[in-house]
Design a protein around this motif. Structure first.
Motif, PDB file in Angstrom:
ATOM      1  N   UNK A 109       0.851  -1.182   0.000  1.00  0.00           N
ATOM      2  CA  UNK A 109       0.000   0.000   0.000  1.00  0.00           C
ATOM      3  C   UNK A 109       0.893   1.241   0.000  1.00  0.00           C
ATOM      4  N   UNK A 110       0.405   2.334  -0.549  1.00  0.00           N
ATOM      5  CA  UNK A 110       1.201   3.558  -0.637  1.00  0.00           C
ATOM      6  C   UNK A 110       0.847   4.489   0.522  1.00  0.00           C
ATOM      7  N   UNK A 111       1.864   5.046   1.138  1.00  0.00           N
ATOM      8  CA  UNK A 111       1.656   5.950   2.267  1.00  0.00           C
ATOM      9  C   UNK A 111       1.326   7.367   1.798  1.00  0.00           C
ATOM     10  N   UNK A 112       1.953   7.780   0.702  1.00  0.00           N
ATOM     11  CA  UNK A 112       1.733   9.121   0.155  1.00  0.00           C
ATOM     12  C   UNK A 112       1.328   8.996  -1.307  1.00  0.00           C
ATOM     13  N   UNK A 113       0.047   8.809  -1.573  1.00  0.00           N
ATOM     14  CA  UNK A 113      -0.386   8.567  -2.955  1.00  0.00           C
ATOM     15  C   UNK A 113      -0.059   9.739  -3.873  1.00  0.00           C
ATOM     16  N   UNK A 114       0.458   9.423  -5.048  1.00  0.00           N
ATOM     17  CA  UNK A 114       0.663  10.402  -6.108  1.00  0.00           C
ATOM     18  C   UNK A 114      -0.540  10.372  -7.044  1.00  0.00           C
ATOM     19  N   UNK A 115      -0.551  11.305  -8.007  1.00  0.00           N
ATOM     20  CA  UNK A 115      -1.678  11.367  -8.936  1.00  0.00           C
ATOM     21  C   UNK A 115      -1.858  10.043  -9.671  1.00  0.00           C
ATOM     22  N   UNK A 116      -0.777   9.372 -10.023  1.00  0.00           N
ATOM     23  CA  UNK A 116      -0.885   8.110 -10.760  1.00  0.00           C
ATOM     24  C   UNK A 116      -1.528   7.016  -9.912  1.00  0.00           C
ATOM     25  N   UNK A 191     -17.522  -0.842  -2.272  1.00  0.00           N
ATOM     26  CA  UNK A 191     -16.516  -1.277  -1.293  1.00  0.00           C
ATOM     27  C   UNK A 191     -16.714  -0.558   0.036  1.00  0.00           C
ATOM     28  N   UNK A 192     -16.914   0.755  -0.018  1.00  0.00           N
ATOM     29  CA  UNK A 192     -17.242   1.606   1.133  1.00  0.00           C
ATOM     30  C   UNK A 192     -16.082   1.852   2.107  1.00  0.00           C
ATOM     31  N   UNK A 193     -14.877   1.380   1.774  1.00  0.00           N
ATOM     32  CA  UNK A 193     -13.744   1.591   2.687  1.00  0.00           C
ATOM     33  C   UNK A 193     -12.421   1.518   1.916  1.00  0.00           C
ATOM     34  N   UNK A 194     -12.400   2.040   0.683  1.00  0.00           N
ATOM     35  CA  UNK A 194     -11.232   1.859  -0.166  1.00  0.00           C
ATOM     36  C   UNK A 194     -10.178   2.932   0.118  1.00  0.00           C
ATOM     37  N   UNK A 195      -9.596   2.834   1.304  1.00  0.00           N
ATOM     38  CA  UNK A 195      -8.517   3.703   1.734  1.00  0.00           C
ATOM     39  C   UNK A 195      -7.195   3.201   1.144  1.00  0.00           C
ATOM     40  N   UNK A 198      -6.005  -0.290   1.748  1.00  0.00           N
ATOM     41  CA  UNK A 198      -6.799  -1.391   1.204  1.00  0.00           C
ATOM     42  C   UNK A 198      -6.603  -1.581  -0.300  1.00  0.00           C
ATOM     43  N   UNK A 199      -5.620  -0.881  -0.853  1.00  0.00           N
ATOM     44  CA  UNK A 199      -5.249  -1.043  -2.267  1.00  0.00           C
ATOM     45  C   UNK A 199      -3.775  -1.398  -2.319  1.00  0.00           C
ATOM     46  N   UNK A 200      -3.453  -2.515  -2.950  1.00  0.00           N
ATOM     47  CA  UNK A 200      -2.069  -2.971  -3.045  1.00  0.00           C
ATOM     48  C   UNK A 200      -1.524  -2.677  -4.439  1.00  0.00           C
ATOM     49  N   UNK A 201      -0.264  -2.252  -4.471  1.00  0.00           N
ATOM     50  CA  UNK A 201       0.402  -1.917  -5.731  1.00  0.00           C
ATOM     51  C   UNK A 201       1.659  -2.757  -5.907  1.00  0.00           C
ATOM     52  N   UNK A 202       1.921  -3.104  -7.143  1.00  0.00           N
ATOM     53  CA  UNK A 202       3.226  -3.586  -7.569  1.00  0.00           C
ATOM     54  C   UNK A 202       3.724  -2.573  -8.598  1.00  0.00           C
ATOM     55  N   UNK A 203       4.684  -1.757  -8.206  1.00  0.00           N
ATOM     56  CA  UNK A 203       5.058  -0.622  -9.035  1.00  0.00           C
ATOM     57  C   UNK A 203       3.915   0.383  -9.057  1.00  0.00           C
ATOM     58  N   UNK A 227     -13.385   7.620  -1.669  1.00  0.00           N
ATOM     59  CA  UNK A 227     -12.017   7.574  -2.194  1.00  0.00           C
ATOM     60  C   UNK A 227     -11.419   8.971  -2.326  1.00  0.00           C
ATOM     61  N   UNK A 228     -12.200   9.944  -2.797  1.00  0.00           N
ATOM     62  CA  UNK A 228     -11.683  11.310  -2.884  1.00  0.00           C
ATOM     63  C   UNK A 228     -11.202  11.788  -1.522  1.00  0.00           C
ATOM     64  N   UNK A 229     -11.992  11.507  -0.497  1.00  0.00           N
ATOM     65  CA  UNK A 229     -11.610  11.924   0.859  1.00  0.00           C
ATOM     66  C   UNK A 229     -10.365  11.200   1.356  1.00  0.00           C
ATOM     67  N   UNK A 230     -10.235   9.939   1.001  1.00  0.00           N
ATOM     68  CA  UNK A 230      -9.143   9.124   1.525  1.00  0.00           C
ATOM     69  C   UNK A 230      -7.841   9.318   0.755  1.00  0.00           C
ATOM     70  N   UNK A 231      -7.925   9.655  -0.539  1.00  0.00           N
ATOM     71  CA  UNK A 231      -6.754   9.655  -1.404  1.00  0.00           C
ATOM     72  C   UNK A 231      -6.271  11.046  -1.817  1.00  0.00           C
TER      73      UNK A 231
END
Length: 321
Positions: A109-116, A191-195, A198-203, A227-231
């Motif tokens: 999971x990403x701690x500091x989400x970027x636009x991508x 989903x109602x909780x997609x913080x 709760x999203x996993x990334x590979x690259x 999601x807008x609020x969380x990300x």
């Protein structure tokens, strides 16, 4: 995720006996989150997530959550899968709690989400909504408009001790939302909780969505504003419209939004902010003694709600013309 209930070695061995997972190698509590007791379970068969269901998760809802994972995976969404015993059952009881094992997904999971990351999450959320169509079960959203007043009543007496004036602030916002909440929007499984946790990334690619234990039937755009609020808010509390636009545009590329849905975004964003402010407030005031859990400060979502109270159009959230 969190740990409220400890599991003894003897109880774990007895719980795992009906499974074909081999010998236990390790069991480690996962401290993130605030809802259930979660453990990283490693056995001779591989790595898994063991969950003991607590607090807001009703035992009767568990077939919905586990069945949804199976349905989404069959449609092509990467998400955990329930692990069954040799007799084919996915639910059991461990340490006095309903419990289940699901597969472990690779990714971070990403701690500091970027636009991508926000754009990739918007696309994944749209896939979740589209792939969820046709799921045979439904579950009402108990943490939507009708559930907020009872949550507030549980915290009302001590709310001003958390922040002066918080009680009156929430009371006024509840009145506004009850008077202005949008109705009859396109709905389905959300989903109602997609913080971010709760999203996993590979690259830069999403490798999987996890933690389905708030999934329910509600308006699709309500999931978007969660999601807008969380990300899309920065650490200083400011809203990053570029991230918001990236998330919304990527979502719309997979599932178009109607004009009615777009118009509803600002009010729904206020409701989503209040929902998490309230649950965090209740949790902040009621941490069980000795629990391995980090309660989240409700002030973060109160600040986000204050931002949304000033929003006058969907464009301020990043909706492109």
């Amino acid at each position: 995720m969190a740990v409220y209930t400890e599991v003894s070695d003897e109880d774990l061995v007895a719980f795992l006996a009906p499974y074909d997972l081999g010998r236990v190698l390790s069991l480690k509590g996962i401290a993130e989150g605030v809802e259930n007791s979660n453990f990283l379970l490693k056995t001779e068969a591989g790595s898994f997530i063991l969950t003991l269901y607590e607090k807001r998760v009703a035992e009767g809802d568990l077939p919905f959550f586990l069945g949804l994972m199976e349905h989404l995976s069959a449609r092509g969404l990467s998400c955990p899968q329930p692990v069954t015993t040799c007799a084919g059952t996915a639910l059991g009881v461990l340490a006095g709690r309903p419990a289940a094992i699901v597969t472990f997904l690779e990714g971070l999971s990403v701690r500091r989400p970027a636009q991508r990351h926000c754009a990739a999450t918007g696309a994944a959320l749209a896939d979740f909504h589209v792939f969820g169509e046709g799921f045979a079960l439904s579950r009402p959203n108990t943490l939507s408009l009708g559930g907020w007043s009872p949550l507030f009543e549980a915290a009302r007496a001590r709310a001003d001790g958390v922040a002066p004036g918080l009680c009156a602030f929430i009371e006024a916002e509840l009145a506004f939302l009850h008077a202005n909440w949008p109705r009859d929007l396109p709905s389905g499984i959300i989903h109602a909780d997609l913080f971010p946790d709760n999203v996993l990334f590979l690259g830069d690619d999403v490798s999987g969505l996890i933690d389905f234990y708030f999934a329910c039937s509600d308006a699709y755009v309500y999931d978007i504003v969660i999601c807008l609020n969380a990300w899309c808010f920065e650490s200083d509390g400011s809203y990053n419209i570029t991230k918001g636009r990236g998330l919304i545009d990527a979502y719309r590329a997979r599932r178009p939004l109607s004009e009615t849905e777009i118009a509803a975004l600002p009010v729904l964003a206020r409701g989503a902010a209040l929902r998490f402010a309230l649950t965090r407030l209740v949790d902040w005031l009621n941490v069980p003694p000795g629990a391995l859990v980090r309660p989240k400060d409700p002030a973060e979502y109160v600040q986000k709600l204050r931002f949304h109270q000033r929003v006058e159009s969907p464009g301020e959230l990043g909706v492109s013309a």
